[in-house]
Design a protein around this motif. Structure first.
Motif, PDB file in Angstrom:
ATOM      1  N   TYR A 163      57.202  26.971  55.818  1.00 55.76           N
ATOM      2  CA  TYR A 163      56.822  27.997  54.335  1.00 55.76           C
ATOM      3  C   TYR A 163      56.386  27.151  53.014  1.00 55.76           C
ATOM      4  CZ  TYR A 163      61.101  31.014  55.624  1.00 55.76           C
ATOM      5  OH  TYR A 163      61.461  32.134  56.429  1.00 55.76           O
ATOM      6  N   SER A 164      55.142  25.834  53.616  1.00 55.13           N
ATOM      7  CA  SER A 164      54.465  25.538  52.961  1.00 55.13           C
ATOM      8  C   SER A 164      53.142  26.119  52.175  1.00 55.13           C
ATOM      9  CB  SER A 164      53.721  23.950  54.039  1.00 55.13           C
ATOM     10  OG  SER A 164      52.591  24.986  54.854  1.00 55.13           O
ATOM     11  N   GLN A 165      52.607  25.329  51.574  1.00 57.72           N
ATOM     12  CA  GLN A 165      51.346  26.097  50.571  1.00 57.72           C
ATOM     13  C   GLN A 165      50.466  26.778  51.658  1.00 57.72           C
ATOM     14  OE1 GLN A 165      50.466  23.510  47.652  1.00 57.72           O
ATOM     15  NE2 GLN A 165      52.178  22.429  47.489  1.00 57.72           N
ATOM     16  N   LYS A 166      50.028  25.442  52.687  1.00 62.39           N
ATOM     17  CA  LYS A 166      48.869  26.679  53.182  1.00 62.39           C
ATOM     18  C   LYS A 166      49.353  27.902  53.973  1.00 62.39           C
ATOM     19  CE  LYS A 166      45.843  24.925  56.623  1.00 62.39           C
ATOM     20  NZ  LYS A 166      46.053  23.533  57.532  1.00 62.39           N
ATOM     21  N   ASN A 167      50.222  27.706  54.653  1.00 64.04           N
ATOM     22  CA  ASN A 167      50.959  28.853  55.512  1.00 64.04           C
ATOM     23  C   ASN A 167      51.254  30.000  54.634  1.00 64.04           C
ATOM     24  OD1 ASN A 167      51.185  28.719  57.985  1.00 64.04           O
ATOM     25  ND2 ASN A 167      53.621  28.832  57.801  1.00 64.04           N
ATOM     26  N   CYS A 168      52.203  29.429  53.542  1.00 64.02           N
ATOM     27  CA  CYS A 168      52.020  30.794  52.516  1.00 64.02           C
ATOM     28  C   CYS A 168      50.698  32.287  52.400  1.00 64.02           C
ATOM     29  CB  CYS A 168      52.594  30.699  50.972  1.00 64.02           C
ATOM     30  SG  CYS A 168      54.236  30.438  51.193  1.00 64.02           S
ATOM     31  N   ALA A 169      49.906  30.966  52.040  1.00 70.13           N
ATOM     32  CA  ALA A 169      48.302  31.241  51.780  1.00 70.13           C
ATOM     33  C   ALA A 169      46.982  31.444  53.479  1.00 70.13           C
ATOM     34  CB  ALA A 169      47.320  29.777  51.172  1.00 70.13           C
ATOM     35  N   SER A 170      48.050  31.393  54.252  1.00 60.88           N
ATOM     36  CA  SER A 170      46.982  31.609  55.729  1.00 60.88           C
ATOM     37  C   SER A 170      47.730  33.059  55.968  1.00 60.88           C
ATOM     38  CB  SER A 170      47.124  31.279  56.569  1.00 60.88           C
ATOM     39  OG  SER A 170      47.225  31.981  57.857  1.00 60.88           O
ATOM     40  N   GLN A 171      49.654  33.107  55.893  1.00 56.35           N
ATOM     41  CA  GLN A 171      50.159  35.037  56.607  1.00 56.35           C
ATOM     42  C   GLN A 171      49.504  35.516  54.647  1.00 56.35           C
ATOM     43  OE1 GLN A 171      51.744  35.387  58.890  1.00 56.35           O
ATOM     44  NE2 GLN A 171      52.019  37.528  57.564  1.00 56.35           N
ATOM     45  N   TYR A 172      49.572  35.123  53.787  1.00 50.59           N
ATOM     46  CA  TYR A 172      48.670  36.505  52.961  1.00 50.59           C
ATOM     47  C   TYR A 172      47.560  37.261  53.487  1.00 50.59           C
ATOM     48  CZ  TYR A 172      48.501  38.402  48.174  1.00 50.59           C
ATOM     49  OH  TYR A 172      48.265  40.013  47.172  1.00 50.59           O
ATOM     50  N   SER A 173      47.505  36.663  53.391  1.00 51.79           N
ATOM     51  CA  SER A 173      45.652  36.504  53.765  1.00 51.79           C
ATOM     52  C   SER A 173      45.418  37.221  55.140  1.00 51.79           C
ATOM     53  CB  SER A 173      44.482  34.699  54.774  1.00 51.79           C
ATOM     54  OG  SER A 173      43.602  35.388  54.770  1.00 51.79           O
ATOM     55  N   THR A 174      46.465  36.893  56.228  1.00 51.06           N
ATOM     56  CA  THR A 174      47.049  38.064  56.931  1.00 51.06           C
ATOM     57  C   THR A 174      46.941  39.416  56.491  1.00 51.06           C
ATOM     58  OG1 THR A 174      47.263  36.317  58.676  1.00 51.06           O
ATOM     59  CG2 THR A 174      48.029  38.250  59.328  1.00 51.06           C
ATOM     60  N   LEU A 175      48.016  39.086  55.338  1.00 48.44           N
ATOM     61  CA  LEU A 175      48.626  41.191  54.754  1.00 48.44           C
ATOM     62  C   LEU A 175      47.241  41.499  54.169  1.00 48.44           C
ATOM     63  CD1 LEU A 175      51.852  39.675  53.602  1.00 48.44           C
ATOM     64  CD2 LEU A 175      51.432  41.174  54.932  1.00 48.44           C
ATOM     65  N   LEU A 176      46.586  40.676  53.576  1.00 47.93           N
ATOM     66  CA  LEU A 176      45.455  41.356  52.923  1.00 47.93           C
ATOM     67  C   LEU A 176      44.154  42.073  53.951  1.00 47.93           C
ATOM     68  CD1 LEU A 176      44.919  38.345  50.222  1.00 47.93           C
ATOM     69  CD2 LEU A 176      44.925  40.869  49.658  1.00 47.93           C
ATOM     70  N   GLU A 177      44.431  41.504  54.826  1.00 46.29           N
ATOM     71  CA  GLU A 177      43.265  41.881  55.741  1.00 46.29           C
ATOM     72  C   GLU A 177      44.152  43.261  55.954  1.00 46.29           C
ATOM     73  OE1 GLU A 177      42.876  39.150  59.112  1.00 46.29           O
ATOM     74  OE2 GLU A 177      41.728  37.972  57.962  1.00 46.29           O
ATOM     75  N   GLN A 178      45.311  43.552  56.370  1.00 50.15           N
ATOM     76  CA  GLN A 178      45.905  44.228  57.135  1.00 50.15           C
ATOM     77  C   GLN A 178      45.916  45.331  55.793  1.00 50.15           C
ATOM     78  OE1 GLN A 178      49.318  43.147  58.510  1.00 50.15           O
ATOM     79  NE2 GLN A 178      48.353  42.550  59.662  1.00 50.15           N
ATOM     80  N   VAL A 179      44.869  45.307  54.447  1.00 46.31           N
ATOM     81  CA  VAL A 179      45.289  46.308  53.716  1.00 46.31           C
ATOM     82  C   VAL A 179      43.871  47.494  53.095  1.00 46.31           C
ATOM     83  CG1 VAL A 179      44.908  44.956  51.442  1.00 46.31           C
ATOM     84  CG2 VAL A 179      46.115  46.868  50.920  1.00 46.31           C
ATOM     85  N   GLU A 180      43.932  48.251  53.172  1.00 47.06           N
ATOM     86  CA  GLU A 180      42.579  48.778  52.359  1.00 47.06           C
ATOM     87  C   GLU A 180      42.354  48.493  51.227  1.00 47.06           C
ATOM     88  OE1 GLU A 180      43.041  53.000  53.581  1.00 47.06           O
ATOM     89  OE2 GLU A 180      43.250  52.594  55.384  1.00 47.06           O
ATOM     90  N   ALA A 181      40.711  48.582  50.707  1.00 47.06           N
ATOM     91  CA  ALA A 181      40.477  48.517  48.988  1.00 47.06           C
ATOM     92  C   ALA A 181      40.979  50.272  48.757  1.00 47.06           C
ATOM     93  CB  ALA A 181      39.369  48.792  49.679  1.00 47.06           C
ATOM     94  N   PRO A 182      41.383  49.568  47.311  1.00 50.48           N
ATOM     95  CA  PRO A 182      42.106  51.147  46.672  1.00 50.48           C
ATOM     96  C   PRO A 182      40.681  51.428  46.243  1.00 50.48           C
ATOM     97  CG  PRO A 182      41.642  48.285  45.460  1.00 50.48           C
ATOM     98  CD  PRO A 182      41.606  48.013  46.870  1.00 50.48           C
ATOM     99  N   LYS A 183      41.271  52.824  46.570  1.00 48.26           N
ATOM    100  CA  LYS A 183      39.880  53.707  46.061  1.00 48.26           C
ATOM    101  C   LYS A 183      39.909  54.441  44.618  1.00 48.26           C
ATOM    102  CE  LYS A 183      39.066  54.423  50.722  1.00 48.26           C
ATOM    103  NZ  LYS A 183      39.574  55.331  51.927  1.00 48.26           N
ATOM    104  N   ARG A 184      39.041  54.507  43.856  1.00 49.46           N
ATOM    105  CA  ARG A 184      38.872  55.378  42.848  1.00 49.46           C
ATOM    106  C   ARG A 184      38.809  56.799  42.777  1.00 49.46           C
ATOM    107  NH1 ARG A 184      38.895  52.262  37.940  1.00 49.46           N
ATOM    108  NH2 ARG A 184      38.781  49.893  38.023  1.00 49.46           N
ATOM    109  N   LYS A 185      39.765  57.705  42.323  1.00 46.06           N
ATOM    110  CA  LYS A 185      39.308  59.443  42.143  1.00 46.06           C
ATOM    111  C   LYS A 185      38.760  58.923  40.985  1.00 46.06           C
ATOM    112  CE  LYS A 185      44.037  59.753  44.417  1.00 46.06           C
ATOM    113  NZ  LYS A 185      44.886  60.247  44.553  1.00 46.06           N
ATOM    114  N   ARG A 186      37.465  60.256  41.213  1.00 43.00           N
ATOM    115  CA  ARG A 186      36.689  60.903  40.497  1.00 43.00           C
ATOM    116  C   ARG A 186      37.779  61.490  39.721  1.00 43.00           C
ATOM    117  NH1 ARG A 186      32.096  64.654  41.853  1.00 43.00           N
ATOM    118  NH2 ARG A 186      30.259  62.775  41.701  1.00 43.00           N
TER     119      ARG A 186
END
Length: 187
Positions: A59-82
């Motif tokens: 649970y080091s800072q580096k490993n947490c940042a790396s895991q969060y980066s992996t989670l970010l790759e799996q999420v789609e960008a939020p879309k604004r509705k007209r």
């Protein structure tokens, strides 16, 4: 090869974060932000999955940042509705919401499994109390003893393998020599 693919190949199965750990990480990032990894790491450590053997720096800072980066790759960008002037859900909020829903489903599945086991054990208990299983008691006892013996043998084999690994490591390090302290006699 993409960086994320390389990262996944480098991880051992024991290095894979559980859904619960990912949710704890996302919640900590939601509270502390994605730039304060010291705080995130400190928040996640006490919430470690019980029973899992994790390396000290898991649970080091580096490993947490790396895991969060992996989670970010799996999420789609939020879309604004007209015409929608309301707030758009942030990446962190989307991750936390998605993981929360997945964790709820995981817990529901675990509860169903526990309920099935409970019903099965309750039915067996009724059969034992009524005497229906009296003719199977000897077989059941032998099965329990066999499982116990197999478990003890597995632990013994694991202990022996660990001792052999330590002995091999000690053999490769070579002998340890002590160099005597030399004094000049002047004080």
């Amino acid at each position: 090869m993409a960086a994320s693919q390389h990262k996944l190949k480098m991880q051992n199965p024991q290095d894979k974060w559980t859904l619960r750990e990912q949710l704890c990480l996302a919640s900590a990032v939601l509270r502390s932000g994605d730039q304060n990894w010291v705080s995130v790491s400190r928040a996640v450590k006490p919430l470690a999955e019980p029973g899992l053997q994790r390396p000290p720096d898991f649970y080091s800072q580096k490993n947490c940042a790396s895991q969060y980066s992996t989670l970010l790759e799996q999420v789609e960008a939020p879309k604004r509705k007209r015409g929608n002037q309301g707030e758009v859900e942030s990446h962190c909020e989307m991750i936390a919401r998605k993981l929360t829903m997945e964790r709820i489903e995981e817990l529901k599945r675990l509860v169903r499994i526990d309920q099935q086991n409970y019903r099965r054990l309750k039915a067996e208990l009724i059969k034992v109390k009524s005497g229906e299983l009296d003719h199977q008691l000897k077989d059941m006892w032998n099965e329990i003893q066999a499982k116990k013996k197999a478990s003890e043998e597995a632990l013994e084999a694991q202990r022996r393998a660990q001792e052999e690994a330590e002995a091999a490591k000690a053999a490769t390090q070579g002998p340890v020599f002590c160099i005597p302290e030399v004094t000049t006699g002047r004080y």
